[in-house]
Design a protein around this motif. Structure first.
Motif, PDB file in Angstrom:
ATOM      1  N   GLY A  16     -13.752 -20.837  -9.631  1.00 24.76           N
ATOM      2  CA  GLY A  16     -13.098 -19.771 -10.375  1.00 24.76           C
ATOM      3  C   GLY A  16     -11.737 -19.408  -9.805  1.00 24.76           C
ATOM      4  N   SER A  17     -11.141 -18.371 -10.401  1.00 24.83           N
ATOM      5  CA  SER A  17      -9.796 -17.942 -10.017  1.00 24.83           C
ATOM      6  C   SER A  17      -9.743 -16.436  -9.799  1.00 24.83           C
ATOM      7  N   LEU A  18      -8.825 -16.035  -8.955  1.00 26.20           N
ATOM      8  CA  LEU A  18      -8.495 -14.630  -8.757  1.00 26.20           C
ATOM      9  C   LEU A  18      -6.995 -14.537  -8.519  1.00 26.20           C
ATOM     10  N   ARG A  19      -6.420 -13.380  -8.879  1.00 27.64           N
ATOM     11  CA  ARG A  19      -5.031 -13.117  -8.539  1.00 27.64           C
ATOM     12  C   ARG A  19      -4.966 -11.846  -7.716  1.00 27.64           C
ATOM     13  N   LEU A  20      -4.491 -11.975  -6.503  1.00 31.55           N
ATOM     14  CA  LEU A  20      -4.312 -10.820  -5.631  1.00 31.55           C
ATOM     15  C   LEU A  20      -2.911 -10.254  -5.828  1.00 31.55           C
ATOM     16  N   SER A  21      -2.823  -8.929  -5.751  1.00 30.29           N
ATOM     17  CA  SER A  21      -1.538  -8.244  -5.842  1.00 30.29           C
ATOM     18  C   SER A  21      -1.302  -7.447  -4.565  1.00 30.29           C
ATOM     19  N   CYS A  22      -0.053  -7.311  -4.209  1.00 33.94           N
ATOM     20  CA  CYS A  22       0.336  -6.527  -3.036  1.00 33.94           C
ATOM     21  C   CYS A  22       1.513  -5.657  -3.461  1.00 33.94           C
ATOM     22  N   ALA A  23       1.248  -4.388  -3.682  1.00 34.10           N
ATOM     23  CA  ALA A  23       2.284  -3.444  -4.091  1.00 34.10           C
ATOM     24  C   ALA A  23       2.935  -2.849  -2.843  1.00 34.10           C
ATOM     25  N   VAL A  24       4.251  -2.905  -2.800  1.00 35.80           N
ATOM     26  CA  VAL A  24       5.014  -2.468  -1.633  1.00 35.80           C
ATOM     27  C   VAL A  24       5.761  -1.182  -1.971  1.00 35.80           C
ATOM     28  N   SER A  25       5.839  -0.267  -0.994  1.00 39.44           N
ATOM     29  CA  SER A  25       6.376   1.066  -1.253  1.00 39.44           C
ATOM     30  C   SER A  25       7.901   1.133  -1.237  1.00 39.44           C
ATOM     31  N   ARG A  26       8.567   0.003  -1.039  1.00 37.91           N
ATOM     32  CA  ARG A  26      10.030  -0.042  -1.052  1.00 37.91           C
ATOM     33  C   ARG A  26      10.478  -1.283  -1.794  1.00 37.91           C
ATOM     34  N   SER A  27      11.758  -1.362  -2.038  1.00 39.12           N
ATOM     35  CA  SER A  27      12.293  -2.534  -2.720  1.00 39.12           C
ATOM     36  C   SER A  27      12.075  -3.785  -1.883  1.00 39.12           C
ATOM     37  N   ILE A  28      11.653  -4.854  -2.556  1.00 36.80           N
ATOM     38  CA  ILE A  28      11.449  -6.121  -1.854  1.00 36.80           C
ATOM     39  C   ILE A  28      12.525  -7.132  -2.222  1.00 36.80           C
ATOM     40  N   PHE A  29      13.556  -6.651  -2.932  1.00 36.51           N
ATOM     41  CA  PHE A  29      14.591  -7.540  -3.452  1.00 36.51           C
ATOM     42  C   PHE A  29      15.178  -8.436  -2.375  1.00 36.51           C
TER      43      PHE A  29
END
Length: 111
Positions: A16-29
């Motif tokens: 199977g598949s999964l997609r993990l997300s990592c939300a960052v509290s500042r700009s990652i540009f």
């Protein structure tokens, strides 16, 4: 101080598949030193992937893909063809002078 929040882990059958997300509290540009590690029970933390040059560990190459969405300040780990040996807690990190880690998200792959 930078906060990271992972999500997307869970229980999945082998293949199977999964997609993990990592939300960052500042700009990652302008951040390239960011990626993923994992830690299985009883084992040391293992590097999985880094955004810079889209580096991927040999153990997951061809199955996992790392990506980013600068507009959402979020990094992703797409995991396909999962195997029981991929079972671990997955951690994202960002390095901005210091290295910051998320709290981890559990991925369990059943055979």
């Amino acid at each position: 101080q930078v906060q990271l929040v992972e999500s997307g882990g869970g229980l999945v059958q082998a293949g199977g598949s999964l997609r993990l997300s990592c939300a960052v509290s500042r700009s990652i540009f302008n951040i390239n030193a960011m990626g993923w590690y994992r830690q299985a029970p009883g084992k040391q933390r293992e590097w999985v992937a880094t955004i810079s040059r889209s580096g991927i560990a040999d153990s997951v190459k061809g199955r996992f893909t790392i990506s980013r969405d600068n507009a959402k300040n979020t990094m992703y780990l797409q995991m396909n063809s999962l195997k029981p040996e991929d079972t671990a807690v997955y951690y994202c990190y960002v390095q901005v002078i210091d290295r910051y880690w998320g709290q981890g998200t559990q991925v369990t792959v059943s055979s």
